[in-house]
Design an enzyme around this catalytic site. Structure first.
Site, PDB file in Angstrom:
ATOM      1  N   HIS A  52       0.859  -1.178   0.000  1.00 25.73           N
ATOM      2  CA  HIS A  52       0.000   0.000   0.000  1.00 25.73           C
ATOM      3  C   HIS A  52       0.899   1.233   0.000  1.00 25.73           C
ATOM      4  O   HIS A  52       2.109   1.141   0.217  1.00 25.73           O
ATOM      5  CB  HIS A  52      -0.899   0.010   1.234  1.00 25.73           C
ATOM      6  CG  HIS A  52      -1.981  -1.017   1.191  1.00 25.73           C
ATOM      7  ND1 HIS A  52      -2.905  -1.155   2.201  1.00 25.73           N
ATOM      8  CD2 HIS A  52      -2.297  -1.951   0.264  1.00 25.73           C
ATOM      9  CE1 HIS A  52      -3.745  -2.124   1.894  1.00 25.73           C
ATOM     10  NE2 HIS A  52      -3.395  -2.629   0.731  1.00 25.73           N
ATOM     11  N   GLU A  54       1.359   3.686   2.101  1.00 27.22           N
ATOM     12  CA  GLU A  54       2.089   3.954   3.334  1.00 27.22           C
ATOM     13  C   GLU A  54       3.315   3.041   3.451  1.00 27.22           C
ATOM     14  O   GLU A  54       4.407   3.501   3.798  1.00 27.22           O
ATOM     15  CB  GLU A  54       1.177   3.762   4.555  1.00 27.22           C
ATOM     16  CG  GLU A  54      -0.059   4.628   4.543  1.00 27.22           C
ATOM     17  CD  GLU A  54      -1.274   3.982   3.875  1.00 27.22           C
ATOM     18  OE1 GLU A  54      -2.397   4.316   4.277  1.00 27.22           O
ATOM     19  OE2 GLU A  54      -1.097   3.135   2.969  1.00 27.22           O
ATOM     20  N   CYS A  80      -5.091   1.405   6.345  1.00 27.27           N
ATOM     21  CA  CYS A  80      -5.884   0.201   6.612  1.00 27.27           C
ATOM     22  C   CYS A  80      -5.597  -0.330   8.004  1.00 27.27           C
ATOM     23  O   CYS A  80      -4.512  -0.156   8.547  1.00 27.27           O
ATOM     24  CB  CYS A  80      -5.634  -0.860   5.549  1.00 27.27           C
ATOM     25  SG  CYS A  80      -3.970  -1.539   5.564  1.00 27.27           S
ATOM     26  N   CYS A  89      -1.490  -1.207   7.629  1.00 25.60           N
ATOM     27  CA  CYS A  89      -0.662  -0.004   7.530  1.00 25.60           C
ATOM     28  C   CYS A  89      -0.699   0.794   8.825  1.00 25.60           C
ATOM     29  O   CYS A  89       0.319   1.334   9.255  1.00 25.60           O
ATOM     30  CB  CYS A  89      -1.117   0.868   6.360  1.00 25.60           C
ATOM     31  SG  CYS A  89      -0.758   0.126   4.751  1.00 25.60           S
TER      32      CYS A  89
END
Length: 148
Positions: A52, A54, A80, A89
């Site tokens: 993702h 991040e 998330c 994350c």
């Protein structure tokens, strides 16, 4: 004059746009990590199963030897909260001792929707929401329709 929050969120939005329609059922999110006005790392959400935004930004910053302690993370969508195809994350951000998270919108996914923010705050991270919210909503309009 654009303040730092707007400047870095707009950069995160640009990064997210690089992944538009390449992320499967995930939103095309962008992320910038900053400390003392200096960009430490940037990232965007990769194809399904990949990092993702991040995680990509954290990897980028750490690959350059930066410590993330005390930094601010800007992301277009709430981090998330659950381990699905990738780790949470929000939990990773807490583990990296990032101090502040600035986000544009909450993730409307039923397993996230505020839970990522709860994890961050429980980990002692200050969270600011709503920076460039309208621009991010416009960018993610087709993805957001799934949750309306």
């Amino acid at each position: 004059m654009t303040d730092f929050n707007q400047q870095f969120m707009l950069r995160a939005l640009q990064l997210g746009e690089q992944a538009r329609n390449k992320t499967g059922d995930n939103p095309w999110v962008g992320c910038v990590i900053v400390n003392d006005g200096k960009v430490l790392g940037e990232g965007y959400t990769h194809a399904v199963g990949g990092p993702h935004a991040e995680a990509a930004a954290i990897q980028h910053a750490e690959a350059q030897g930066h410590s993330l302690a005390g930094s601010t993370l800007y992301c277009t969508v709430e981090p998330c909260s659950f381990h699905g195809r990738t780790p949470s994350c929000a939990k990773t951000i807490v583990e990296k001792n990032i101090s502040h998270v600035v986000l544009a919108i909450r993730d409307p996914h039923p397993q996230v929707n505020g839970e990522g923010i709860r994890i961050l705050k429980a980990g002692g991270i200050s969270v600011r929401e709503g920076i460039e919210e309208l621009a991010v909503r416009r960018s993610l309009e087709t993805w957001l329709k799934v949750y309306e």
